[in-house]
Design a protein around this motif. Structure first.
Motif, short mmCIF file in Angstrom:
data_model
loop_
_atom_site.label_atom_id
_atom_site.label_comp_id
_atom_site.label_asym_id
_atom_site.label_seq_id
_atom_site.Cartn_x
_atom_site.Cartn_y
_atom_site.Cartn_z
N LEU A 101 -9.47 -38.36 -20.64
CA LEU A 101 -9.36 -39.67 -21.27
C LEU A 101 -7.92 -40.13 -21.24
O LEU A 101 -7.00 -39.31 -21.07
N ARG A 102 -7.73 -41.42 -21.45
CA ARG A 102 -6.35 -41.92 -21.41
C ARG A 102 -6.17 -43.11 -22.34
O ARG A 102 -7.10 -43.82 -22.69
N PHE A 103 -4.91 -43.31 -22.73
CA PHE A 103 -4.49 -44.53 -23.42
C PHE A 103 -3.47 -45.16 -22.49
O PHE A 103 -2.57 -44.48 -22.01
N ALA A 104 -3.64 -46.46 -22.20
CA ALA A 104 -2.83 -47.08 -21.13
C ALA A 104 -2.14 -48.36 -21.60
O ALA A 104 -2.51 -49.45 -21.19
N PRO A 105 -1.14 -48.24 -22.45
CA PRO A 105 -0.48 -49.46 -22.95
C PRO A 105 0.49 -50.08 -21.94
O PRO A 105 0.96 -49.41 -21.02
N ILE A 107 1.62 -45.51 -18.54
CA ILE A 107 2.42 -46.71 -18.83
C ILE A 107 2.10 -47.77 -17.78
O ILE A 107 2.37 -47.59 -16.59
N GLU A 108 1.51 -48.86 -18.22
CA GLU A 108 1.08 -49.92 -17.30
C GLU A 108 2.17 -51.00 -17.23
O GLU A 108 2.11 -52.02 -17.90
N ASP A 109 3.17 -50.69 -16.41
CA ASP A 109 4.37 -51.54 -16.36
C ASP A 109 4.52 -52.27 -15.03
O ASP A 109 5.61 -52.34 -14.48
N THR A 137 -11.85 -45.30 -22.31
CA THR A 137 -12.00 -45.89 -23.64
C THR A 137 -10.97 -47.01 -23.75
O THR A 137 -9.85 -46.88 -23.28
N ARG A 138 -11.39 -48.11 -24.32
CA ARG A 138 -10.46 -49.24 -24.52
C ARG A 138 -11.16 -50.28 -25.38
O ARG A 138 -12.36 -50.17 -25.67
N GLY A 139 -10.43 -51.34 -25.76
CA GLY A 139 -10.96 -52.36 -26.65
C GLY A 139 -12.04 -53.20 -25.98
O GLY A 139 -12.09 -53.32 -24.74
N SER A 191 -2.49 -55.91 -9.41
CA SER A 191 -2.73 -56.64 -10.65
C SER A 191 -3.27 -55.60 -11.63
O SER A 191 -3.52 -54.45 -11.25
N TYR A 192 -3.51 -56.01 -12.87
CA TYR A 192 -4.11 -55.09 -13.83
C TYR A 192 -5.37 -54.46 -13.26
O TYR A 192 -5.54 -53.23 -13.30
N HIS A 193 -6.27 -55.30 -12.71
CA HIS A 193 -7.57 -54.80 -12.26
C HIS A 193 -7.45 -53.72 -11.19
O HIS A 193 -8.12 -52.69 -11.23
N1 GLU Z 1 -2.80 -51.92 -20.11
C1 GLU Z 1 -3.91 -52.55 -20.76
C2 GLU Z 1 -3.46 -53.21 -22.07
O1 GLU Z 1 -2.37 -52.99 -22.52
C3 GLU Z 1 -5.06 -51.60 -21.08
C4 GLU Z 1 -5.71 -51.08 -19.85
C5 GLU Z 1 -7.04 -50.36 -20.04
O2 GLU Z 1 -7.21 -49.62 -21.01
O3 GLU Z 1 -7.89 -50.49 -19.16
O4 GLU Z 1 -4.19 -53.96 -22.67
#
Ligand code: GLU
Length: 300
Positions: free
Chosen positions: A11-15, A47-49, A232-234, A214-216
């Motif tokens: 699992l991951r958290f990707a801020p 880290i999504e930078d 997992t994400r919002g 891009s993000y996608h």
């Molecule tokens: N980096 C994205 C954000 O900060 C989240 C990416 C994801 O969980 O898929 O909202």
């Protein structure tokens, strides 16, 4: 857990380091972290930078500091997307070779003008789940010579996914309609096997002239490279899964499961944003809140 005791779930958290973390991030981070613990799985921080204009080193440092303060621990080294543009470029090239992306030279104003020219009131023009107007397709069928001319002129462009063709191609590869498995719940209670309905997005931006992703695209490539088994994400990102599933099939990547969680809202019921200062973890910490308080505030 595998027979040899190795964890199977990842699992991951990707801020994104483009602001300070707030309660919404704490909720997402704890959700991933606690679920990983429950499943005896691994927990990664990514880290999504990719947005080099908005991301700042001090925000990234604050992510490490705030998460450690909350009591989280993660595997090292941390994957930082800005160090992996070559991976995204390779994926973009595959999509180009399949003829499923095209360069779009439209500015925001061009898009607004094209919408106005249809005679449809801009307020009634459909918007995608991110709030952007659905692309009216102005550069979609550009003749190759014209495309070359604009590129040589040095014009700025974005690579857009030809979403309809991409879905058709992905379904042909999969031999069936695309779905994904939702263990949690989408914003409208969607759960279990969910159908992929990307028309909601129109032709999304998949990369830019100066940033080959891009993000996608980056999230899809990275989840595969890192072996993430449960995303997992919002719930705000639930619909984005439609695009991610198409990309996974087109790029021959494995399919993770998904578990979207509810969003934390402020007292007025609004979604928290980076500007929600009173909900910032740093502000709450300075006001004397403890990690246990934060856990309670986000329901853990
Ligand atoms: N980096 C994205 C954000 O900060 C989240 C990416 C994801 O969980 O898929 O909202």
């Amino acid at each position: 857990m595998r027979e040899n005791g190795e964890p199977t779930e990842v699992l991951r958290f990707a801020p994104s380091p483009n602001g300070w973390l707030h309660l919404g991030h704490a909720c997402s981070a704890l959700f991933a972290y606690e679920t990983a613990k429950e499943l005896n799985g691994r927990f990664l921080l990514r880290i999504e930078d990719i947005d080099v204009g908005r991301c700042r080193p001090e925000y990234e440092e604050a992510i490490y500091e705030d998460l450690a303060w909350l009591g989280l621990d993660w595997e090292r080294p941390v994957r930082r997307q800005s160090e992996h543009f070559a991976d995204y470029k390779a994926a973009l090239k595959r999509l180009r070779d399949m003829g499923l992306v095209y360069p779009c030279f439209a500015t925001r104003k061009d898009i607004a003008d094209a919408i106005a020219a249809t005679g449809i009131d801009a307020r009634n023009w459909p918007v995608d789940p991110d709030g952007a107007p659905i692309y009216p397709g102005i550069y979609k069928d550009l003749a190759p010579a014209e495309m070359n001319r604009l590129m040589w002129e040095g014009r700025t462009y974005a690579w857009r996914l030809d979403t309809e063709s991409a879905l058709a191609k992905a379904e042909a590869i999969a031999g069936k309609a695309l779905t994904f498995s939702e263990d949690g719940e989408g914003p409208n209670g969607e759960t279990g096997t969910c159908a992929v309905k990307p028309a909601l997005f129109g032709d999304v931006v998949i990369a830019r002239k100066d940033v080959p992703t891009s993000y996608h695209l980056a999230v899809t490539v990275d989840d595969a490279i890192q072996g993430v088994t449960l995303v997992t994400r919002g719930q705000d990102l639930f619909h984005a899964t439609y695009i991610h599933r198409i990309l996974q099939v087109l790029l021959g990547l494995p399919e993770p499961r998904y578990r979207h969680h509810r969003l934390i809202r402020d007292d007025a019921g609004r979604r928290l944003s980076k500007s929600a200062r009173d909900m910032g973890l740093r502000e709450l910490r300075a006001a004397g809140k403890t990690p246990a308080d934060i856990r309670r505030m986000v329901g853990f």
